[in-house]
Design a protein around this motif. Structure first.
Motif, mmCIF file in Angstrom:
data_model
loop_
_atom_site.group_PDB
_atom_site.id
_atom_site.type_symbol
_atom_site.label_atom_id
_atom_site.label_comp_id
_atom_site.label_asym_id
_atom_site.label_seq_id
_atom_site.Cartn_x
_atom_site.Cartn_y
_atom_site.Cartn_z
ATOM 1 N N UNK A 43 0.808 -1.212 0.000
ATOM 2 C CA UNK A 43 0.000 0.000 0.000
ATOM 3 C C UNK A 43 0.842 1.263 0.000
ATOM 4 N N UNK A 44 1.966 1.229 0.692
ATOM 5 C CA UNK A 44 2.860 2.396 0.714
ATOM 6 C C UNK A 44 3.753 2.478 -0.515
ATOM 7 N N UNK A 85 -5.233 -3.252 -3.656
ATOM 8 C CA UNK A 85 -6.601 -3.762 -3.520
ATOM 9 C C UNK A 85 -6.612 -5.289 -3.499
ATOM 10 N N UNK A 86 -5.792 -5.901 -4.353
ATOM 11 C CA UNK A 86 -5.727 -7.357 -4.373
ATOM 12 C C UNK A 86 -5.171 -7.889 -3.059
ATOM 13 N N UNK A 87 -4.105 -7.289 -2.568
ATOM 14 C CA UNK A 87 -3.501 -7.769 -1.309
ATOM 15 C C UNK A 87 -4.470 -7.604 -0.138
ATOM 16 N N UNK A 137 -11.653 3.946 -4.393
ATOM 17 C CA UNK A 137 -11.055 2.627 -4.538
ATOM 18 C C UNK A 137 -11.088 2.211 -5.997
ATOM 19 N N UNK A 138 -10.076 1.443 -6.389
ATOM 20 C CA UNK A 138 -10.081 0.888 -7.741
ATOM 21 C C UNK A 138 -11.287 -0.016 -7.955
ATOM 22 N N UNK A 139 -11.689 -0.730 -6.882
ATOM 23 C CA UNK A 139 -12.768 -1.701 -7.006
ATOM 24 C C UNK A 139 -14.044 -1.050 -7.507
#
Length: 584
Positions: free
Chosen positions: A339-340, A392-394, A454-456
Motif C-alpha cells: 500500500x505504501x 486492492x488485491x492484497x 477505490x479501484x474496485x
C-alpha cells in the motif's frame, strides 16, 4: 515445410521436471526453462518462414476476394465468416466481416432465411458475437402457434447444433433462448446414434470439454478445427481450400511469434529467481503464458501478452504466500508495504522475511517496467493505477487469510463481494487495458485515483462480471483440494452454509455462471454500441473463456493433467504439418 517429425520435435525437448513433495502437494514446475531458453528462434529468420509469410499474404488476398463476393448466397457468406472465425483467422478481416454483418442487419437479412433454421441461428450468433443488435424475433418463424419450437426437418442436425450454439448469446430474461436450447438438446439427443463421425487425431472433448462455441478459447478452437479439417477430407468439401491453407500457415506464423515471446518471458522469470526464493509456491510461467496467448492471441498484442504472463506468474506466487505460507502478522505487514509502495531501502521492509522482500521486489520492478512502457508508447503514467490495484488485491487476499486463520465463514454475498477481486481478474485486465491503449477508460481510472476512490468501485461492469465467473469457476475446480487443506471459504462452502448439499451447491454455482454469462453478453452489446471498446471487450471475454478451459477438468494451474499439458504443447510448441492441411 513442416514434416510430421518436425511437428513433434518440441515434445521431446521439454520433458516434465521431476516431481518432489511440496506443501499442499503442489507439483514442481512442469516445464524445463533452460530448454525453452535455449530454443533458437530460427522460424522467424529462415527461408521457410519467409515462404510462409509470402504465402500468407497471397492467401489473404484470395480469401478477401471470396469474402467480398456479393454474388454468393447469404447462407454461404455466413458459413465463410463462421469458418474464418472457427479457424482463427477472422482477425485479418475484422472490418470486412463487421461491414457485411452490419449490412445484413440493416437489410433484415433474416427475412430471406425464414425457412432456414441453421442459417438464421448462425446469423443471430454472428451478429450478437460482434456486438450488433439482434432480436430474438429472428427466431419466431421457427415456432408454432403455441409458441413452441418446431422442426421443419426433424433430422437436420446442423440446424439443431446452430440453434443450440446461438442460445448461448442470450441476455438476461430471454426465456425464448432458454427454450431454444432445451428444444435443440432434445432433438440432438434423439439423433445421437446417427451423429458419430470421424474425429481425427483428437476429440473435441479433449480440447475444451463440452463447452459451447461462445465459451471456448478461440485459439484452442482454431487448433482443434485445423486438426479436424486437416485429417478429414469429408469436412473439407464445404470449404474453399484457400481458407484452410491460410489458417494453417497463419497458425504456424503466430505460433512462432508466441514462441519468441515465451523465450523472452522465461528469461525474465529466471532473472527474478522467485522459483528459488519462494520454493513453496507453484511455478507456472508457461501455463501463465499459455493463458496470456489465449486471452490476446493476435500478433499485434505482444505487449498485452507480455504483461499478462508476467503479472499472472507473480499472482500465482502471491496467492500461495497468502494462502499457504505467511503468518497473519507477516501478511498484514506485507499488505501495508504494498500500500505504501515503499522504496527498496525503506525501513518498513526490514521486518519482512526474505521471501516476502523478494516477492515485493518482483511486483514493484515489474509494475514499474510496464508503466515505463505505457509512458513511452502512450504518454501517461499508469503506475498509480498499478499500485492501487496491487494493494486492492492484497487487501482482499488478507481478508480471505483472516477468514481462514480465524475459522470464519462469511455469507455467500460477503464472500463474492471480496471474491471477484481475489479472482485476480481486475488486476490482470487493468494491465491488459493499459497495453491496449484504452485511453478513455484509463483517463476515468486516473480521475478516480486522484479523487481517492477505490479501484474496485472504478472498474467497468464488464470487468466485475468476468471476474465473478473467474471466481466461480476457480471455486468449482479447487473446492475439494482446498477443503482437504482446511481452506474453508469458497462459493461452494458458503452456499452449503444452510441445508444445501454439496451437489446442490455445485449446481447452483453452475447456474450462476450461466446467468452471469448472459449479463456479460448484454454488457458487451451495450459497450460495443459505441464502437470504441471492441479490443477490451474481446480481452475480457477471452479471459473468461480461458478460465473456463483451465478449470474445466480440475485445476490446471495447480495440478495440470496430461490432457492440459497437451493443449499447451499443441498451441505453443507443435507446428502444423502443412502437407496434411494442403498448404504446400
Amino acid at each position: 515445410m513442416a514434416s510430421s517429425a518436425h511437428a513433434t520435435m518440441y515434445a521431446d525437448r521439454f520433458p516434465s521436471a521431476e516431481l518432489q513433495q511440496r506443501p499442499a502437494d503442489y507439483q514442481l514446475k512442469t516445464w524445463d526453462y533452460d530448454s525453452i531458453c535455449s530454443m533458437k528462434q530460427q522460424a522467424q529468420q529462415d527461408h521457410e518462414h519467409s515462404k510462409q509469410s509470402s504465402l500468407q499474404s497471397s492467401l489473404k488476398q484470395k480469401v478477401r476476394r471470396l469474402l467480398l463476393e456479393e454474388e454468393e448466397e447469404l447462407a454461404t457468406r455466413l458459413i465463410i465468416m463462421d469458418q474464418l472465425q472457427s479457424l482463427g483467422v477472422a482477425y485479418h478481416f475484422e472490418e470486412e466481416i463487421r461491414n457485411i454483418l452490419m449490412s445484413m442487419h440493416v437489410h433484415d437479412a433474416h427475412l430471406q432465411l425464414k425457412h432456414d433454421l441453421s442459417s438464421t441461428a448462425l446469423l443471430f450468433r454472428m451478429l450478437r458475437g460482434h456486438g450488433i443488435s439482434a432480436s430474438t424475433d429472428m427466431l419466431i418463424a421457427f415456432r408454432d402457434e403455441n409458441g413452441d419450437f418446431k422442426a421443419e426437418n426433424p433430422k437436420d442436425i446442423d440446424a439443431f447444433v446452430a440453434l443450440h450454439e446461438a442460445s448461448y448469446l442470450a441476455f438476461p430474461g430471454e426465456a425464448m433462448l432458454d427454450e431454444a436450447r432445451a428444444f435443440a438438446v432434445k432433438k440432438l439427443e434423439e439423433l445421437m446414434p446417427s451423429m458419430s463421425t470421424f474425429m481425427g487425431p483428437a476429440s473435441q472433448t479433449e480440447i475444451q470439454g463440452d463447452l459451447p462455441l461462445h465459451w471456448r478459447v478461440p485459439r484452442l478452437q482454431a487448433t482443434w478445427s485445423l486438426k479436424q479439417h486437416g485429417y478429414n477430407d469429408e469436412r473439407n468439401l464445404s470449404m474453399d481450400p484457400s481458407i484452410l491453407q491460410l489458417a494453417a500457415v497463419d497458425f504456424n506464423l503466430v505460433q512462432a511469434v508466441h514462441g519468441a515471446e515465451l523465450v523472452e518471458v522465461t528469461n525474465w522469470w529466471k532473472e527474478t529467481r522467485l522459483g528459488e526464493k519462494l520454493p513453496f509456491a507453484r511455478d507456472r510461467l508457461v501455463e501463465c503464458f499459455f493463458c496470456a496467448a489465449s486471452i490476446a492471441p493476435e500478433p499485434c498484442l505482444a505487449g498485452c501478452r507480455e504483461v499478462l504472463a508476467k503479472v499472472g506468474s507473480l499472482i500465482v506466487h502471491l496467492d500461495d504466500v497468502y494462502d499457504l505460507y505467511g503468518t497473519l502478522d507477516e501478511l498484514a505487514a506485507f499488505t501495508d508495504v504494498v500500500g505504501r509502495w515503499c522504496e527498496w531501502d525503506d525501513d518498513a521492509l526490514l521486518p519482512l522475511p526474505e521471501y516476502m522482500k523478494a516477492m515485493y521486489s518482483a511486483i514493484r520492478s515489474t509494475s514499474m517496467e510496464a508503466a515505463d512502457r505505457v509512458m513511452n508508447e502512450q504518454g501517461y503514467d499508469a503506475l498509480p493505477l498499478y499500485k492501487k490495484a496491487w494493494h486492492e488485491l492484497c487487501k482482499a487476499f488478507l481478508i480471505e487469510a483472516k477468514w481462514q486463520h480465524e475459522g470464519g465463514m462469511p455469507s455467500l454475498e460477503e464472500y463474492l463481494e471480496n471474491g471477484w477481486v481475489t479472482s485476480t481478474g481486475p488486476l490482470l485486465l487493468l494491465h491488459a487495458f493499459t497495453m491496449l491503449q484504452q485511453q478513455e477508460q484509463t483517463d476515468s481510472w486516473l480521475r478516480n485515483h486522484e479523487d481517492g476512490d477505490d479501484m474496485v468501485t472504478a472498474y467497468p461492469k464488464l470487468v466485475e462480471l468476468c471476474s465473478m465467473i473467474f471466481r466461480l469457476c476457480n471455486d468449482c475446480a479447487t473446492h475439494e483440494a482446498e477443503s482437504e487443506r482446511g481452506e474453508a471459504a469458497s462459493a461452494i462452502t458458503c452456499r452449503m452454509g444452510g441445508a444445501t448439499s454439496k451437489e446442490e451447491a455445485r449446481a447452483a454455482v453452475a447456474d450462476a455462471i450461466a446467468e452471469t454469462w448472459k449479463k456479460v453478453n448484454r454488457e458487451v452489446a451495450l459497450s460495443s454500441s459505441t464502437g470504441t471498446w471492441s479490443a477490451a471487450n474481446r480481452v475480457c471475454v477471452n479471459l473468461v473463456r480461458t478460465i473456463q478451459c483451465i478449470y474445466q477438468d480440475g485445476d490446471s494451474i495447480t495440478s495440470p493433467k496430461d490432457s492440459r499439458k497437451r493443449l499447451v504443447m499443441d498451441m505453443l510448441f507443435t507446428p502444423l504439418d502443412l502437407d496434411i492441411c494442403g498448404a504446400w
